[in-house]
Design an enzyme around this catalytic site. Structure first.
Site, short mmCIF file in Angstrom:
data_model
loop_
_atom_site.label_atom_id
_atom_site.label_comp_id
_atom_site.label_asym_id
_atom_site.label_seq_id
_atom_site.Cartn_x
_atom_site.Cartn_y
_atom_site.Cartn_z
N GLU A 1 13.23 10.18 -8.12
CA GLU A 1 11.86 10.63 -7.88
C GLU A 1 11.34 9.94 -6.62
O GLU A 1 11.88 8.90 -6.23
CB GLU A 1 10.97 10.25 -9.06
CG GLU A 1 10.78 8.75 -9.13
CD GLU A 1 10.33 8.24 -10.49
OE1 GLU A 1 9.18 8.47 -10.82
OE2 GLU A 1 11.15 7.61 -11.18
N LYS B 1 9.40 7.57 -4.05
CA LYS B 1 8.75 6.26 -4.10
C LYS B 1 7.44 6.41 -3.34
O LYS B 1 7.42 6.61 -2.13
CB LYS B 1 9.63 5.20 -3.45
CG LYS B 1 9.03 3.81 -3.52
CD LYS B 1 10.05 2.77 -3.07
CE LYS B 1 9.57 1.36 -3.29
NZ LYS B 1 8.36 1.01 -2.55
N ASP C 1 4.03 5.50 -1.60
CA ASP C 1 3.62 4.32 -0.84
C ASP C 1 2.13 4.06 -1.04
O ASP C 1 1.29 4.42 -0.22
CB ASP C 1 3.93 4.56 0.64
CG ASP C 1 3.91 3.25 1.41
OD1 ASP C 1 3.74 2.20 0.77
OD2 ASP C 1 4.07 3.30 2.63
N TYR D 1 4.64 6.73 -13.44
CA TYR D 1 6.10 6.78 -13.35
C TYR D 1 6.83 5.73 -14.19
O TYR D 1 8.04 5.67 -14.20
CB TYR D 1 6.57 6.68 -11.90
CG TYR D 1 6.01 5.50 -11.13
CD1 TYR D 1 6.32 4.19 -11.50
CD2 TYR D 1 5.17 5.69 -10.04
CE1 TYR D 1 5.81 3.11 -10.81
CE2 TYR D 1 4.65 4.61 -9.33
CZ TYR D 1 4.98 3.32 -9.73
OH TYR D 1 4.47 2.26 -9.05
N LYS E 1 15.43 3.63 0.45
CA LYS E 1 14.34 3.77 1.42
C LYS E 1 14.67 4.80 2.49
O LYS E 1 15.82 4.98 2.87
CB LYS E 1 14.10 2.41 2.10
CG LYS E 1 13.81 1.27 1.13
CD LYS E 1 12.37 1.17 0.79
CE LYS E 1 11.61 0.54 1.93
NZ LYS E 1 10.23 0.20 1.53
N CYS F 1 -5.52 -17.78 31.53
CA CYS F 1 -6.16 -17.05 30.43
C CYS F 1 -7.10 -15.99 31.00
O CYS F 1 -7.93 -16.30 31.86
CB CYS F 1 -6.93 -18.04 29.57
SG CYS F 1 -7.94 -17.23 28.33
N CYS G 1 -10.95 -17.28 29.93
CA CYS G 1 -11.61 -18.46 30.48
C CYS G 1 -10.99 -18.97 31.77
O CYS G 1 -11.51 -19.90 32.38
CB CYS G 1 -11.64 -19.57 29.43
SG CYS G 1 -10.03 -20.30 29.12
N CYS H 1 -3.30 -20.32 25.99
CA CYS H 1 -4.39 -20.76 26.84
C CYS H 1 -4.69 -22.20 26.48
O CYS H 1 -4.80 -22.55 25.31
CB CYS H 1 -5.62 -19.87 26.58
SG CYS H 1 -7.16 -20.63 27.07
N CYS I 1 -12.65 -21.96 25.79
CA CYS I 1 -12.29 -20.55 25.92
C CYS I 1 -13.07 -19.73 24.90
O CYS I 1 -12.96 -19.95 23.69
CB CYS I 1 -10.79 -20.39 25.69
SG CYS I 1 -10.28 -18.67 25.68
#
Ligand code: IVH
Length: 741
Positions: free
Chosen positions: A127, A129, A131, A239, A327, A437, A440, A461, A467
């Protein structure tokens, strides 16, 4: 994921301990992202690889099994806010098959196991699966009495009121012949149609973004207000079942059919079959239909049909031996990469993000994906080996203008797995990561990893709280659900208050109330800007003027109340909220348990930071290694943190950490060390049990140790204990001591 893993056989004991520490932290983090935040960043296969590696190392070094070992836990602990429900029978996960050969192996294992019963015809069900999120629904005398999430498999959250709003879940069972008590199990999910409708409704009202149907279903189920759940149409397929006062039927197939008779929706794609060819043919059929089902599925589940055989074959490490999830390969789509932006994270890491032409992959639209770090963009890991994305190697770099292949595995955040070189434009140039960065302007460097001696893959950074990006992200972390959990002060408000100059550090949160008028103005201005943007996007001429009443932000009192309510946070939350590097929620809890009060934590932290060798000051805590100690010293050795912490502690008083003592426990308040081989419980069970009983579990023997529980093979710790005259008992003695002998 690194490809530079040493074989388990080649690991030294120190390396193994280090790796177990890292794995425990990583797995806990991924678990939290998956189960609590609903935003996983790695695929199931990658997650499985981490847990497998952990199990392999533990098998070779049983003495190093950690108290917080991920092998002792399935999923994450239940989120707070809902009552806890212990499942009558644990909710398990499924073993996975990725290839047809894996399925052949599964059937071969079944045949071998039942080899002695020559005339046995083993049948299997197959059957989809689904999600979504699994739920367990308890029916007593045909009446739905309680519904729970899976939680950690043993204990979930009571979400009865929310589940009652789902039309596919009968409040009373139809038909007859149901067991007196039964826990019906199945999957709650959201259809693509409902997901799109919800997104459209949300966009119209300027509400939040929804990432994918599964996470949205998860969020909808966790609502404190069931009317919100009701407004999101969720579905449920039955199920399986947990506890049942009698078998619903002699076979899996007939049992689930009965669920259909009792009023549940069951998958129309469930079949019963006897051969591997039939099962795989069904897998291909379902795969073909996948995109037209209207909801996410991520594979096909095969289960032994006869319940008697299921029972005989049994379980192994939290999974039924008699079932496997085959899967589907991850879904893919192709699109163009238009640009690369840099995001600065809480700890200063510069994370490159690819901006893409929007493309649909498996029911969701993808517009940006993380590019992790500069090595990833260059197509090389830190060893110079080709990056592996999903199952493919990508030995080429990624350039702006490239046509890229996006993969989305289940509900995992999408990734770039390949570049279509034939389509690379002539003017596409190699990407060069900046070394300052973008927020900053401070230098952004790649630190040398002490353990490997190689530069870290990520650039950071160096501006710390100077920052703005780091400051804002730290504040968001501080108020987040797992940390101080200040409701109503979400990421958006933090950004707004920061940008309006109302917030600089965490302490400022607690003085917002004193600046009520400014807070109100900031909220009002944003609201007005949003309203105008909406009107503009509708192209409408009417420009709505907000009334005086609307100008007073009605949520303000609620927000201030939520802040006030957190002035005495639990110590573990507070420590976690500080956002010290490498101190996740599990480590924070261990620190809280060890130091009990914030004063003690701060004073030991500062002393350790000032000491030549922090180990002379810092107690040895099972599960806390050099990485964490180094990070704590870094934090407490920084004067700016000192000021920030001082200001914060003028506003909040973290509660001392008290252990929930079970009355009369003979080991309450004692420091216990477990050593040698334990046979009646795993290390993590032993630790959990001792802690439940109010004891503190230490990793090494010292003068502070009260009791040593020594199993066969105990070595130096046993000797130390005898030398120090500390009481030593064996495992059976332990059970007697705690009244369970
Ligand atoms: S059976 C004893 N059947 O998959 C086995 N699980 O990886 C119990 N799932 O937590 C599970 N569709 O959330 C089963 N048709 C199906 C399923 C299914 C989805 C989920 C379920 C479970 C997870 C296990």
């Amino acid at each position: 994921m690194g490809t530079d893993l040493k074989s388990v056989q080649a690991l030294s004991s120190e390396e193994a301990a280090d790796e177990l520490e890292r794995l425990a932290a990583d797995i806990a983090e991924h678990n939290r992202r998956y189960h609590q935040d609903d935003s996983p960043v790695i695929s199931d296969a990658e997650f499985d690889a981490l847990t497998r590696r952990n199990a392999e190392i533990e098998a070779r070094f049983p003495e190093l099994v950690r108290a917080d070992s991920p092998s002792g836990a399935v999923g994450a602990a239940p989120a707070e806010g809902f009552a806890k429900v212990r499942h009558g029978v644990p909710m398990l996960s499924l073993a996975k098959a990725y290839t047809d050969e894996d399925v052949v192996d599964f059937l071969e294992r079944a045949k071998r196991f039942f080899a002695r019963d020559e005339d046995l015809d083993i049948a299997f069900t197959a059957e989809p699966k689904i999600d979504g999120l699994s739920a367990s629904l308890r029916y007593e005398n045909g009446v739905f009495v309680q519904g729970a999430t899976r939680g950690d498999g043993a204990v979930g959250e009571d979400i009865t009121a929310n589940l009652r709003t789902i039309a596919d879940i009968p409040h009373e069972l139809a038909g007859s012949g149901w067991p007196e008590t039964i826990e019906i199990r199945g999957e709650v999910y959201m259809s693509y149609a409902e997901f799109e409708a919800l997104k459209a409704r949300s966009a119209a009202s300027g509400g939040q973004d929804y990432v994918n149907p599964r996470n949205t279903a998860a969020g909808s189920l966790r609502q404190k207000d069931p009317s919100v759940t009701a407004s999101r149409k969720l579905n449920f397929f039955a199920y399986a079942w947990g506890f049942s006062s009698e078998d619903p039927a002699p076979t899996q197939f007939d049992a689930v059919r009965k669920f259909g008779d009792w009023g549940f929706r069951i998958s129309p794609l469930m079949i019963r079959a006897g051969t591997v060819e039939e099962l795989i043919a069904h897998y291909r059929r379902i795969e073909e239909q996948r995109s037209s089902l209207g909801y996410d599925i991520d594979g096909v589940v095969y289960k032994v049909d006869q319940l008697e055989l299921q029972r005989r074959w049994g379980f192994i490490s939290g999974e039924p031996r008699w079932a496997v999830a085959h899967k589907f390969p991850a879904e893919r789509a192709t699109t163009t990469l238009r640009g690369i932006d840099i995001q600065v994270g809480r700890t200063g890491t510069l994370a490159p993000v690819a901006r893409l032409d929007p493309v649909g992959v498996g029911g969701v639209t993808v517009e940006n994906v993380t590019l992790h770090n500069e090595d990833y963009i260059a197509g090389r890991d830190s060893n110079g080996l080709p990056i592996r994305g999903g199952t493919v190697e990508r030995p080429v770099d990624i350039r702006i203008g490239d046509t890229v292949v996006i993969q989305r595995a289940g509900d995992v955040i999408p990734q770039i797995v390949d570049v279509v070189l034939d389509k690379r434009p002539a003017d596409a140039t190699e990407y060069r990561m900046r070394d300052t960065c973008p927020v900053c302007g401070s230098p952004a460097t790649r630190e040398i990893n002490e353990k490997t001696g190689r530069p870290d893959s990520r650039r950071r950074c160096t501006g710390e709280l100077v920052c703005a990006a780091q400051a804002v992200e730290s504040l968001k972390h501080f108020v987040s659900r797992g940390a101080m959990d200040i409701e109503g002060l979400g990421a958006e408000n933090i950004e707004l208050f920061f940008n309006s100059g109302l917030l600089r550090t965490a302490a400022d949160i607690f003085t917002l109330k004193e600046r009520r008028a400014d807070v109100q103005r900031a909220l009002f201005e944003r609201r007005e800007a949003q309203a105008q943007a909406r009107e503009a996007s509708k192209g409408a001429a009417r420009k709505k003027v907000l009334s005086a009443e609307e100008r007073t932000y009605e949520g303000l009192d609620k927000l201030f109340a939520a802040i006030e309510a957190r002035r005495e946070p639990e110590l573990d939350r507070f420590i976690f909220a500080l956002g010290i590097r490498h101190v996740g929620d599990t480590t924070a809890a261990m620190l809280a348990r060890t130091f009990s009060t914030v004063e003690e934590f701060v004073s030991v932290g500062k002393a350790a930071a000032a000491a030549e060798d922090p180990h002379t000051v810092f107690p040895s805590i099972n599960g806390i290694g050099d990485t964490v100690i180094g990070a704590l010293c870094g934090f407490f050795g920084n004067e700016r943190n000192d000021e920030v912490l001082k200001a914060l502690l003028e506003q909040v008083r973290p509660k001392p950490y008290v252990i929930d003592l079970e009355a009369g426990s003979a080991v309450a308040g004692k420091t216990v060390v477990f050593t040698g081989t334990l046979t009646r419980m795993s290390r993590s069970e032993a630790k959990a049990m001792a802690e439940r009983l109010g004891a503190k579990v230490a990793g090494s023997v010292s003068a502070k140790t009260d009791l040593v529980v020594a199993g066969p093979g105990a070595g130096s710790k046993l000797k130390q204990a005898t030398d120090l005259g500390i009481e030593v008992i064996d495992e059976d003695g332990w059970f007697i001591r705690v009244g369970q002998g």
